[in-house]
Write a protein that holds these residues in place. Structure first.
Motif, short mmCIF file in Angstrom:
data_model
loop_
_atom_site.label_atom_id
_atom_site.label_comp_id
_atom_site.label_asym_id
_atom_site.label_seq_id
_atom_site.Cartn_x
_atom_site.Cartn_y
_atom_site.Cartn_z
N ILE A 76 -12.28 12.26 -10.71
CA ILE A 76 -10.63 11.92 -10.70
C ILE A 76 -10.36 10.59 -10.95
O ILE A 76 -10.99 9.66 -11.27
CB ILE A 76 -10.47 11.85 -8.91
CG1 ILE A 76 -10.72 13.14 -8.00
CG2 ILE A 76 -9.58 11.28 -9.29
CD1 ILE A 76 -10.87 12.85 -6.70
N LEU A 124 -7.49 15.44 -11.93
CA LEU A 124 -8.65 15.94 -10.86
C LEU A 124 -9.35 16.51 -12.97
O LEU A 124 -8.12 17.26 -13.27
CB LEU A 124 -8.24 16.59 -10.51
CG LEU A 124 -9.52 17.72 -9.46
CD1 LEU A 124 -10.48 17.00 -8.94
CD2 LEU A 124 -8.37 18.21 -8.42
N ASP A 170 -7.19 21.79 -4.66
CA ASP A 170 -6.14 20.56 -4.77
C ASP A 170 -5.38 20.12 -3.69
O ASP A 170 -4.57 19.08 -3.51
CB ASP A 170 -5.72 20.13 -6.52
CG ASP A 170 -4.71 21.20 -6.92
OD1 ASP A 170 -3.51 21.32 -6.79
OD2 ASP A 170 -5.52 22.02 -7.84
N CYS A 172 -10.07 15.49 -2.46
CA CYS A 172 -8.73 15.13 -2.89
C CYS A 172 -8.04 14.97 -2.05
O CYS A 172 -6.47 14.76 -1.84
CB CYS A 172 -7.74 17.06 -3.43
SG CYS A 172 -8.68 17.74 -5.34
#
Lengths: 279, 279
Positions: A35, A45, A86, A115
């Motif tokens: 990230i 991401l 995500d 996430c």
């Protein structure tokens, strides 16, 4: 400091983003997860070094993968999502009060965990009571499910690595079996432009055509994906992709930044060269 | 050897193409001109280091800047083209037997000379007897013309450097004056995505709205331009951009690789965030 994330879009084309901070790097049993923070595109991401989403343009991909099928059939009640760790797809699905059940089958629990930590607004939908999150291989899950879904969204990575099984004849056959008689399947379908994607676009489309009476393709402008020209598959046992129920959908008042019902029809009008590739 | 052409698409985003050969480099009174050879994208023209066209995707830009106005009004007879030294726009214009006169006003004769040398199939249209090539500043030329054109195509570079004057109130006012009562002006209109382009997109659209009763915007997927999401302005004294004469245009049998009349309508259906930017 000059810190650049670099992605190869083809052997001879690279896309680079200046990075402020490398916020996280880790490895699950399935892949490397990173990230990154950038000024222009917000948080990013990547999985195995391939860009999945940026905060700046994730709305294009997620609105187009969810609202297109939902505007064709606003009566969809049961949704299966494959991948989508995500949270962006689920975020848009939970905007529909009419949806009763959202089953998310993601192979990698670490993607969801990270996430949730770094993209809190994107992943908030996971807490909706209608959402059931299962950590499993989508290919195996769909093979064995006895549920009937009105919509299956294949929000996969590219056709190599952990996502490979989601571009196979077996997977699409299982999805077909798991869909209700008016069921729709939408899948991310790669890009028609660079040579290295063209075979996969063609092969996937041919597999879908073999299973579904309706196997159409639509497109969106996703600036951070290779070529910026991204395709989605719209496969169905009944509905055509351009049969948008505009009035019903607009009454729902779902706020969007990319999608509207006028753009919906235009999204199915592909360039000549893309149509030729798919024929 | 690793030889990479690099272009900044925003302060924090770069696009890079692997180059086989640097075929030409020179400077005119106006700008630096380079022609590069790449495996993925064919030959590439850059002006002052900014990518203008690649052999692989020039057809998207040029088909969209020519066929959209021509399919709205197939009766167009007199065309003025500003810029367009690479020949791609003229190549598509000369496909229309009905066009009687194509005046091309390009500021830089060296661009034409070198494009004729390195892009022979793209520039072949310059030899058509209906084409008159004038080397002059478009801004000054339009100010003084007494001709009446049915279509003006502003095929300019970006709004800095030699192309700057082609994004001004004065220029658009002169174009309005030089158009016939049913006249159409089409201009390349930059991209809505990256922050650095957004002000210019907005300003240009507001200038056009001040002069033309119809000031609309359409879009195309041009993979090698910043963000891949490119806009065109469609300004007119009479016609709307979506009033495509599909049947008449299709009868002309003009071969295309991007444009068709179904895509035409979709091109005017902009994403919500782009519409909001333009409001």
């Amino acid at each position: 400091m000059e810190l650049w994330f670099s992605e190869t879009h083809s052997d001879d084309v690279r896309f680079q983003i200046r990075i402020d901070k490398h916020l996280y790097s880790g490895a699950s049993a399935f892949q490397r997860i990173d990230i990154l923070e950038s000024r222009e595109l917000g948080r990013i991401l990547t999985l195995d070094g391939v860009l999945m989403i940026t905060e700046k343009d994730e709305f294009v991909y997620h609105e187009m993968i969810v609202h297109v099928p939902m505007a064709v059939n606003p009566d969809i009640k049961k949704v299966l999502v494959i991948g989508a760790g995500d949270g962006g797809t689920v975020k848009r699905l939970v905007q529909y009060d009419s949806i009763q059940k959202i089953k998310v089958v993601e192979i990698d629990s670490l993607v969801v965990e990270k996430c949730r930590e770094y993209f809190p607004s994107l992943t908030a939908g996971f807490d909706d009571p209608r959402v059931e999150l299962v950590f499993a291989d989508g290919l195996k899950y769909v093979r064995n499910t006895t549920c009937e879904f009105d919509l299956i969204i294949v929000d996969s990575t590219d056709p190599f690595g952990p996502g490979e099984g989601l571009f196979t004849r077996e997977f699409y056959g299982s999805c077909h079996k798991a869909l209700s008689p008016h069921g729709i399947m939408v899948n991310q379908h790669e890009s028609p432009f660079y040579t290295c994607y063209r075979d996969s676009v063609k092969r996937t489309h041919n597999l879908l055509k073999a299973f579904f009476p309706v196997a159409e393709i639509y497109q969106a402008h996703i600036p951070t994906y290779p070529s910026g020209h991204w395709l989605f598959g719209f496969s169905s046992k009944y509905h055509h992709g351009t049969d948008v129920q505009a009035e019903r959908w607009e009454k729902l008042g779902i706020p969007c930044r990319y999608y509207d019902t006028a753009l919906h029809k235009g999204a199915f009008a592909l360039p000549v060269y893309a149509k030729e590739l798919l024929e």
